[in-house]
Design a protein around this motif. Structure first.
Motif, PDB file in Angstrom:
ATOM      1  N   LYS A 187      41.799  39.921  -0.389  1.00  7.54           N
ATOM      2  CA  LYS A 187      42.109  41.212  -0.991  1.00  7.54           C
ATOM      3  C   LYS A 187      40.709  42.205  -0.589  1.00  7.54           C
ATOM      4  O   LYS A 187      40.952  43.252  -0.291  1.00  7.54           O
ATOM      5  CB  LYS A 187      42.164  40.997  -2.489  1.00  7.54           C
ATOM      6  CG  LYS A 187      43.072  40.523  -3.097  1.00  7.54           C
ATOM      7  CD  LYS A 187      43.210  40.408  -4.753  1.00  7.54           C
ATOM      8  CE  LYS A 187      44.412  39.507  -5.253  1.00  7.54           C
ATOM      9  NZ  LYS A 187      44.425  39.319  -6.731  1.00  7.54           N
ATOM     10  N   GLU A 188      39.620  41.423  -0.574  1.00  3.92           N
ATOM     11  CA  GLU A 188      38.390  42.348  -0.318  1.00  3.92           C
ATOM     12  C   GLU A 188      38.519  42.547   1.327  1.00  3.92           C
ATOM     13  O   GLU A 188      38.140  43.365   1.727  1.00  3.92           O
ATOM     14  CB  GLU A 188      37.194  41.149  -0.358  1.00  3.92           C
ATOM     15  CG  GLU A 188      36.641  41.118  -1.822  1.00  3.92           C
ATOM     16  CD  GLU A 188      35.851  39.917  -2.062  1.00  3.92           C
ATOM     17  OE1 GLU A 188      34.671  40.033  -1.369  1.00  3.92           O
ATOM     18  OE2 GLU A 188      36.025  39.509  -3.126  1.00  3.92           O
ATOM     19  N   THR A 210      40.776  45.403   1.954  1.00  3.24           N
ATOM     20  CA  THR A 210      40.117  46.587   1.481  1.00  3.24           C
ATOM     21  C   THR A 210      39.155  47.146   2.467  1.00  3.24           C
ATOM     22  O   THR A 210      39.234  48.352   2.941  1.00  3.24           O
ATOM     23  CB  THR A 210      39.423  46.481   0.128  1.00  3.24           C
ATOM     24  OG1 THR A 210      40.308  45.870  -0.747  1.00  3.24           O
ATOM     25  CG2 THR A 210      38.761  47.921  -0.226  1.00  3.24           C
ATOM     26  N   SER A 211      38.515  46.149   3.271  1.00  5.27           N
ATOM     27  CA  SER A 211      37.572  46.425   4.239  1.00  5.27           C
ATOM     28  C   SER A 211      38.035  47.124   5.451  1.00  5.27           C
ATOM     29  O   SER A 211      37.512  47.823   6.318  1.00  5.27           O
ATOM     30  CB  SER A 211      36.556  45.498   4.477  1.00  5.27           C
ATOM     31  OG  SER A 211      36.888  44.302   5.314  1.00  5.27           O
ATOM     32  N   ARG A 251      41.040  48.594   5.310  1.00  2.00           N
ATOM     33  CA  ARG A 251      41.979  49.596   4.840  1.00  2.00           C
ATOM     34  C   ARG A 251      43.287  49.275   5.162  1.00  2.00           C
ATOM     35  O   ARG A 251      44.063  49.961   5.655  1.00  2.00           O
ATOM     36  CB  ARG A 251      41.491  50.881   5.649  1.00  2.00           C
ATOM     37  CG  ARG A 251      40.151  51.305   5.183  1.00  2.00           C
ATOM     38  CD  ARG A 251      39.692  52.349   6.059  1.00  2.00           C
ATOM     39  NE  ARG A 251      38.330  52.571   6.202  1.00  2.00           N
ATOM     40  CZ  ARG A 251      37.676  53.501   5.431  1.00  2.00           C
ATOM     41  NH1 ARG A 251      38.476  54.120   4.333  1.00  2.00           N
ATOM     42  NH2 ARG A 251      36.409  53.433   5.400  1.00  2.00           N
ATOM     43  N   THR A 253      47.105  47.401   3.562  1.00  2.00           N
ATOM     44  CA  THR A 253      47.607  46.723   2.266  1.00  2.00           C
ATOM     45  C   THR A 253      48.164  45.314   2.770  1.00  2.00           C
ATOM     46  O   THR A 253      48.719  45.434   3.988  1.00  2.00           O
ATOM     47  CB  THR A 253      48.787  47.489   1.809  1.00  2.00           C
ATOM     48  OG1 THR A 253      49.619  48.186   3.194  1.00  2.00           O
ATOM     49  CG2 THR A 253      47.968  48.845   0.849  1.00  2.00           C
TER      50      THR A 253
END
Ligand code: 3QA
Length: 230
Positions: free
Chosen positions: A130-131, A134-135, A137, A139
């Motif tokens: 998940k991290e 996010t890093s 960008r 999904t």
């Protein structure tokens, strides 16, 4: 620390070998295993060939012969969930063998005595992903992956697998790798990028998007390795 990275087809590990540049090649059990050192960790990389049997052999070999302590799988999959489009990433929360059937004895699909319908993937690496998402960008969907020795190109079969296992994607190696890692107590992470929708057009879509989707998955896997090293 030694980390295994496996795929089923050459295209699924090619972007990883390309990124590493230098590695040694060892032949074992009629397959090639690539070893490299990356940011202070040892990597063992291979494509198993297609299906549950070959992927079982390769996962077992990477762990028992080469000493892998964690296993990451990178590859492509057919989408079941209508949320998933070509190129999208899915991380397996748990996996099941959709073609395992002793229902004649009253057992559910995917079950044999002393086995389990679902094998759960390592929650720590799922959290980590998940991290990473996010890093980057990006999904990444978390979901159930169903595995069987069939290239599914049939809406009916796909829907049956979706309904029976509540599965979001399907492929041909994940659940067998999961069984091996679970039995040998090796944390595992299974990532797939969608190449097709397991429908009547699946073979054409697969041929068109295998390379690009495999690359999507491989890039994410290397970011996972970076995170494990950090
Ligand atoms: C398909 C590959 C196998 O390793 C499983 C791709 C993507 N779409 C799928 C689908 N059904 C099942 N699995 C998948 N992988 C091997 S067949 C093509 C071989 O190339 C995931 C997957 N719809 C043929 C070259 O002659």
């Amino acid at each position: 620390m030694k980390i295994a990275i496996m795929g089923a087809m050459p295209e699924e590990i090619a972007p990883i070998l390309e990124k590493l540049g230098t590695y040694t090649t060892t032949e074992y059990a009629k397959n090639k295993y690539y070893e490299a050192s990356y940011r202070g960790v040892d990597l063992i990389i291979a494509y198993s060939k297609i299906g549950k049997v070959f992927s079982t052999l390769t996962a077992s070999t990477m762990i028992e012969h080469f000493g892998a302590e964690k296993l990451l799988f990178s590859g492509v999959a057919g989408a079941i969930s209508s949320e998933l489009r070509v190129g999208d990433l899915i991380v397996a929360t748990k996996l099941s063998q959709h073609d395992l059937d002793i229902t004649a004895f009253g057992h559910p699909f995917g079950f044999v005595p002393e086995g389990a319908v679902f094998i759960e993937a390592d929650t720590q690496m799922i959290e980590m992903s998940k991290e990473v998402a996010t890093s980057m960008r990006k999904t990444v969907k978390e979901g159930i992956i169903a595995t069987g020795d069939q290239f599914v190109a049939n809406e009916q079969r796909k829907n049956w697998i979706g309904n029976t296992f509540n599965a979001d994607a399907l492929e041909m190696e994940g659940a067998s790798v999961a069984v091996v890692c679970d039995a040998l107590n090796i944390p595992f992470f299974i990532l797939r990028a969608i190449s097709d929708a397991a429908d009547v057009d699946a073979s054409f879509s697969f041929d068109e998007f295998l390379e690009s989707s495999a690359k999507e998955s491989a890039e994410f896997i290397m970011k996972m390795v970076d995170k494990l090293v950090d």
